[in-house]
Write a protein that holds these residues in place. Structure first.
Motif, PDB file in Angstrom:
ATOM      1  N   MET A   1       0.850  -1.205   0.000  1.00  0.00           N
ATOM      2  CA  MET A   1       0.000   0.000   0.000  1.00  0.00           C
ATOM      3  C   MET A   1       0.879   1.247   0.000  1.00  0.00           C
ATOM      4  N   LYS A   2       0.526   2.214  -0.839  1.00  0.00           N
ATOM      5  CA  LYS A   2       1.256   3.476  -0.940  1.00  0.00           C
ATOM      6  C   LYS A   2       0.516   4.565  -0.147  1.00  0.00           C
ATOM      7  N   ILE A   3       1.204   5.143   0.828  1.00  0.00           N
ATOM      8  CA  ILE A   3       0.608   6.192   1.658  1.00  0.00           C
ATOM      9  C   ILE A   3       1.347   7.505   1.437  1.00  0.00           C
ATOM     10  N   THR A   4       0.582   8.587   1.314  1.00  0.00           N
ATOM     11  CA  THR A   4       1.145   9.940   1.220  1.00  0.00           C
ATOM     12  C   THR A   4       0.725  10.721   2.455  1.00  0.00           C
ATOM     13  N   LEU A   5       1.703  11.289   3.155  1.00  0.00           N
ATOM     14  CA  LEU A   5       1.452  12.129   4.329  1.00  0.00           C
ATOM     15  C   LEU A   5       1.886  13.545   3.994  1.00  0.00           C
ATOM     16  N   THR A   6       0.996  14.537   4.215  1.00  0.00           N
ATOM     17  CA  THR A   6       1.321  15.910   3.847  1.00  0.00           C
ATOM     18  C   THR A   6       1.074  16.873   4.996  1.00  0.00           C
ATOM     19  N   CYS A   7       1.973  17.838   5.147  1.00  0.00           N
ATOM     20  CA  CYS A   7       1.813  18.869   6.172  1.00  0.00           C
ATOM     21  C   CYS A   7       2.689  20.051   5.815  1.00  0.00           C
ATOM     22  N   ASN A   8       2.096  21.235   5.802  1.00  0.00           N
ATOM     23  CA  ASN A   8       2.814  22.446   5.410  1.00  0.00           C
ATOM     24  C   ASN A   8       3.641  22.992   6.580  1.00  0.00           C
ATOM     25  N   THR A   9       4.568  22.171   7.031  1.00  0.00           N
ATOM     26  CA  THR A   9       5.517  22.567   8.071  1.00  0.00           C
ATOM     27  C   THR A   9       6.739  21.685   7.948  1.00  0.00           C
ATOM     28  N   GLY A  10       7.782  21.971   8.715  1.00  0.00           N
ATOM     29  CA  GLY A  10       8.974  21.143   8.687  1.00  0.00           C
ATOM     30  C   GLY A  10       8.801  19.897   9.540  1.00  0.00           C
ATOM     31  N   LEU A  11       9.322  18.782   9.087  1.00  0.00           N
ATOM     32  CA  LEU A  11       9.231  17.532   9.836  1.00  0.00           C
ATOM     33  C   LEU A  11       9.968  17.661  11.162  1.00  0.00           C
ATOM     34  N   GLY A  12       9.220  17.541  12.279  1.00  0.00           N
ATOM     35  CA  GLY A  12       9.831  17.617  13.604  1.00  0.00           C
ATOM     36  C   GLY A  12      10.026  19.008  14.140  1.00  0.00           C
ATOM     37  N   THR A  13       9.558  20.031  13.411  1.00  0.00           N
ATOM     38  CA  THR A  13       9.743  21.419  13.825  1.00  0.00           C
ATOM     39  C   THR A  13       8.476  21.957  14.469  1.00  0.00           C
ATOM     40  N   GLY A  14       8.557  22.342  15.750  1.00  0.00           N
ATOM     41  CA  GLY A  14       7.397  22.861  16.456  1.00  0.00           C
ATOM     42  C   GLY A  14       6.398  21.758  16.770  1.00  0.00           C
ATOM     43  N   GLY A  15       5.310  22.126  17.475  1.00  0.00           N
ATOM     44  CA  GLY A  15       4.314  21.144  17.859  1.00  0.00           C
ATOM     45  C   GLY A  15       3.704  20.430  16.677  1.00  0.00           C
ATOM     46  N   GLN A  16       3.349  21.188  15.613  1.00  0.00           N
ATOM     47  CA  GLN A  16       2.760  20.586  14.420  1.00  0.00           C
ATOM     48  C   GLN A  16       3.751  19.648  13.741  1.00  0.00           C
ATOM     49  N   GLY A  17       5.006  20.074  13.667  1.00  0.00           N
ATOM     50  CA  GLY A  17       6.032  19.251  13.029  1.00  0.00           C
ATOM     51  C   GLY A  17       6.334  17.979  13.791  1.00  0.00           C
ATOM     52  N   VAL A  18       6.260  18.029  15.132  1.00  0.00           N
ATOM     53  CA  VAL A  18       6.473  16.829  15.949  1.00  0.00           C
ATOM     54  C   VAL A  18       5.333  15.833  15.729  1.00  0.00           C
ATOM     55  N   CYS A  19       4.095  16.347  15.665  1.00  0.00           N
ATOM     56  CA  CYS A  19       2.953  15.470  15.386  1.00  0.00           C
ATOM     57  C   CYS A  19       3.088  14.838  14.007  1.00  0.00           C
ATOM     58  N   LEU A  20       3.594  15.606  13.042  1.00  0.00           N
ATOM     59  CA  LEU A  20       3.838  15.084  11.697  1.00  0.00           C
ATOM     60  C   LEU A  20       4.886  13.978  11.754  1.00  0.00           C
ATOM     61  N   ALA A  21       5.959  14.202  12.515  1.00  0.00           N
ATOM     62  CA  ALA A  21       7.015  13.199  12.639  1.00  0.00           C
ATOM     63  C   ALA A  21       6.489  11.933  13.305  1.00  0.00           C
ATOM     64  N   ASN A  22       5.658  12.086  14.347  1.00  0.00           N
ATOM     65  CA  ASN A  22       5.036  10.932  14.996  1.00  0.00           C
ATOM     66  C   ASN A  22       4.264  10.098  13.989  1.00  0.00           C
ATOM     67  N   ALA A  23       3.410  10.782  13.215  1.00  0.00           N
ATOM     68  CA  ALA A  23       2.583  10.088  12.232  1.00  0.00           C
ATOM     69  C   ALA A  23       3.437   9.420  11.156  1.00  0.00           C
ATOM     70  N   ALA A  24       4.493  10.108  10.749  1.00  0.00           N
ATOM     71  CA  ALA A  24       5.355   9.568   9.696  1.00  0.00           C
ATOM     72  C   ALA A  24       6.017   8.267  10.139  1.00  0.00           C
TER      73      ALA A  24
END
Length: 389
Positions: A1-24
């Protein structure tokens, strides 16, 4: 299965970026993952990460004195560019599931659905119209028409994303209930609680006797900093200090902070980059963390503080209330209730042994929010959606 994860922030940068890194990290263990984010540098990961740069129009707007107060427009321009870039990439890339952050993925969802992909909306806040209502209430109390808010087009795009989404993923039960109250079916909203690095965020001995109240985060309207300042002054605790770590997002709050700092020597403001600095230098000298948000999808800093052995005070409209056992590892108070907040501060200051005991309980809760538990919860969501046997 091919999954695409998108977020307009840096991976691991700030609260949003940390949540993105967790999900990734979690998604990469379940399928073939590709991440699209903002920025220009590729972090070292075992899965492909594609930084898509920044919006030059957004940067130009923020650099123009007359227009720089239109933060909502700058965010919208940045999200529109990011969404367009991701959509363009998806036209030529295989995708079975896209998980995109709310407000940033309306066009990408359309492209992915046209290819037969499943669409998951990753909402890091409460239901956005609810968030907007809270911001508007703060606009009135701050008497600032330039206060940061959400552009109407962003809300329109969010509505489209919700309609297209096969599933809405949020960070807390608090956030889920904001969707349910808005009319969404409970089964359409899944909770995926973030985890914290308990090796990096850890307790260290406090070396002074100052009862130090800590706030960490951007000083923006929905974060409720004015209520915390009021609570701290009402508490009037001897040998105490309120330490505010973060910068302001609006003119009214900048003026508020300047007046507050000039008038009250026991209230201080500092600036730290926790992506590089040792967080224990701040958490380790504090007695309690307060997150007085009038709206917050989670508030990861609360869990980070708990990992450092601090009791926390959060509001009932803050997602971190999910991990706070009232009176055991912290307190949950009503939003905008500075008197109740003050009472809890006084209690902790006058009951040192209890404060330390609550801090130990907070650490235990943070240790339980492991990456393995996060992975297990994510796998259960996949199974419930029929994507994993």
């Amino acid at each position: 299965m091919k999954i695409t994860l998108t977020c307009n922030t840096g991976l691991g940068t700030g609260g949003q970026g940390v949540c993105l890194a967790n999900a990734a990290v979690g998604l990469s263990k379940l399928a073939d993952l590709t991440v699209y984010c903002s920025g220009v540098e590729k972090p070292q990961t075992h899965f492909p990460v594609n930084p898509l740069g920044y919006s030059r129009w957004s940067k130009r707007l923020l650099a123009t004195p007359v227009l720089r107060r239109r933060h909502d427009l700058a965010v919208l321009l940045s999200d529109l560019r990011f969404d367009h870039q991701v959509s363009k990439q998806l036209q030529s890339q295989p995708c079975d599931l896209i998980m995109g952050v709310a407000g940033q993925t309306n066009l990408s969802f359309k492209t992915a659905k046209a290819k037969g992909a499943k669409t998951w909306l990753y909402c890091l806040n409460n239901y956005l119209p609810f968030m907007q209502q809270q911001i508007q209430q703060e606009m009135k109390s701050l008497n600032d028409p330039t206060v940061a808010t959400m552009n109407p087009m962003m809300l329109h795009r969010f509505s489209g994303e919700c309609q297209q989404a096969d599933l809405i993923v949020v960070l807390s039960e608090v956030a889920k209930q904001s969707f349910v109250k808005a009319g969404f079916a409970s089964e359409k909203v899944a909770v995926l609680t973030p985890f914290v690095d308990t090796n990096r965020f850890r307790p260290i001995p406090k070396t002074d006797s100052v009862f130090r109240v800590l706030y960490v985060g951007t000083i923006e309207p929905r974060k409720g900093i004015t209520y915390l300042v009021d609570a701290f002054l009402k508490a009037n605790i001897p040998e105490s200090e309120l330490l505010i770590v973060g910068g302001t997002s609006t003119r009214a709050l900048r003026i508020f902070m300047e007046k507050t700092l000039n008038k009250h020597s026991q209230i201080k403001q500092e600036f730290w980059d926790f992506s590089s600095a040792d967080p224990t230098e701040i958490f380790g000298k504090s007695s309690v963390l307060v997150l007085p948000s009038v709206e917050d999808g989670f508030g990861l800093v609360a869990l980070e503080a708990m990992a450092c052995g601090l009791p926390v005070i959060v509001t009932s409209q803050c997602g971190a209330a999910d991990v706070v056992d009232n009176g055991v590892n912290g307190f949950v108070v009503p939003p905008r209730d500075s008197q109740t907040m003050a009472d809890k501060l006084v209690y902790l200051a006058e009951n040192t042994a209890k404060c330390l005991e609550m801090g130990k309980s907070a650490r235990n809760v943070a240790e339980a929010q492991t990456q393995a538990r996060y992975q297990d919860n994510l796998s259960k969501i996949f199974k419930h959606q029929g994507l994993l046997n």
